[in-house]
Design an enzyme around this catalytic site. Structure first.
Site, mmCIF file in Angstrom:
data_model
loop_
_atom_site.group_PDB
_atom_site.id
_atom_site.type_symbol
_atom_site.label_atom_id
_atom_site.label_comp_id
_atom_site.label_asym_id
_atom_site.label_seq_id
_atom_site.Cartn_x
_atom_site.Cartn_y
_atom_site.Cartn_z
ATOM 1 C CB SER A 29 -0.952 -0.055 1.205
ATOM 2 O OG SER A 29 -1.967 0.904 1.088
ATOM 3 C CG ASP A 129 -6.673 -3.985 -2.832
ATOM 4 O OD1 ASP A 129 -7.345 -3.108 -2.255
ATOM 5 O OD2 ASP A 129 -5.440 -4.038 -2.793
ATOM 6 C CG HIS A 164 -5.324 -2.778 0.722
ATOM 7 N ND1 HIS A 164 -4.751 -2.420 -0.471
ATOM 8 C CD2 HIS A 164 -4.744 -1.985 1.672
ATOM 9 C CE1 HIS A 164 -3.876 -1.456 -0.277
ATOM 10 N NE2 HIS A 164 -3.842 -1.182 1.024
#
Length: 372
Positions: A29, A129, A164
């Site tokens: 991320s 995600d 995610h």
């Protein structure tokens, strides 16, 4: 407000026999966006990178007219264009960002982009995600290809139904499709091993429990004790026993995502809200699998730490790495992507320290003088 500067001093990061021509980096991320920035800024140090749910270089500058107020443009690009664009066509433009990278190279702010040829890049996006859209991550692949990374040197994975997260084989982690803290989800094996294998070739598998140790070190010397760095007082490194005893080694830098630093606490209206403290701040540097594989292959794993800050000068309430310019004193001319960026400069300093004993004596003396 977190008082990083008042935290008790910790030991210094040790100087080791690390070959700084064999470094690598990976992240999730915000750590993935920062991975790309660090990779390009100092490509002469790296042989590869692992990008989990991250976009291409300077992607927060995709659409400069994204906000009525110019100061908000980078943040709005980051939140909407670079994470959840309305359509793939309104997401980051690989061709434009390659142009920005080449312009940055010409200005001498990053290493020559020709260094990327022959390097290994692992890129992952979970098909479930909901935080960083897969179309953005696909742009990262196109970006690296346009800069000369050969197709066979890129491992691109987009078929795993993951949310995610970084993926592990730990039974206590979230189910694979979740999109929630601590953003560590359960899979068939350690994703970190896939990353390291792709970069270095298949590595030796651990035959016993790790014999090295996690070293806590004081990060503040590397960012000159400046609050705007939004970095924690302490960082961590896994050091195999043989390396601590003087064996040559390589270094892999691991960059956590938002809300994953060791001392993350939620911020509301500029104040700490301890009612929801996350009890998982050490998970990224202890349970994601890097240490075990590194121990068997004399790899030092460096875990720099970002932290939450939410004040007039620094707005980073989720403890993210800076990939849109929040650390920059000049909003109209940010340098978050260059070798002079405060966070990139700090991590580079950590690498130089780890390679201090590998360097020729003249360079060791210079490094010692620079960090004295």
């Amino acid at each position: 407000m977190l008082d990083t500067m008042a935290a008790p001093p910790a030991d210094s990061l040790p100087s080791l026999n690390a070959d700084l021509s064999q470094c690598s980096v990976s992240g999730l991320s915000s750590g993935a966006f920062m991975t790309v920035q660090l990779h390009l800024a100092h490509s002469s140090l790296f042989v590869g990178a692992g990008v989990i749910a991250g976009g291409p270089y300077r992607s927060a500058e995709s659409f400069r007219a994204a906000a009525p107020i110019a100061d908000d443009a980078y943040l709005l690009n980051a939140l909407y264009v670079c994470m959840n664009p309305l359509t793939p066509y309104t997401g980051p433009d690989a061709e434009r960002l390659v142009g920005l990278a080449r312009e940055t190279e010409k200005r001498g702010l990053i290493d020559p982009l020709s260094n990327l040829a022959g390097q290994k890049v692992y890129i992952f996006t979970g098909s479930e995600d909901k935080v960083v859209d897969s179309c953005v991550v696909r742009t990262t692949r196109a970006f690296y290809e346009a800069l000369g990374v050969a197709n066979q040197d890129i491992e691109f994975v987009d078929t795993v139904p993951a949310g995610h997260s970084i993926l592990t084989s730990n039974l206590e982690d979230n189910p694979i499709g979740e999109n929630r803290p601590p953003y560590i989800n359960r899979w068939t094996h350690m994703q970190s091993w896939d990353i390291l294998d792709h970069i270095y070739g298949r590595l030796e598998r651990p035959k016993h429990a790790p014999t090295g140790r996690i070293v806590r070190f004081d990060q503040r010397e590397f960012f000159n004790h400046e609050n705007r760095a939004s970095m924690s007082a302490y960082g961590y490194a896994y050091v195999p026993k043989a390396v601590e005893e003087g064996a040559p080694c390589r270094v892999h830098v691991v960059l956590h995502g938002c809300m994953q630093g060791y001392n993350f606490v939620p911020m509301e209206n500029g104040k700490i809200n301890r009612t929801g403290d996350a009890p998982y701040g050490n998970r990224y540097y202890t349970t994601t699998g890097y240490n075990e594989l590194a121990d068997a292959n004399n790899i030092v794993v460096l875990y720099p730490q970002a932290e939450s800050r939410n004040e007039a000068a620094v707005q980073n309430p989720n403890g993210c790495w800076d990939w849109w310019g929040y650390t920059c004193p000049q909003v109209d001319s940010p340098d978050y992507y260059s070798q002079q960026a405060i966070q990139i400069k700090a991590i580079h300093g950590m690498l130089q320290r780890l390679g201090g004993k590998h360097a020729p004596k003249a360079r060791r003396d210079k490094l010692a003088a620079a960090t004295a």
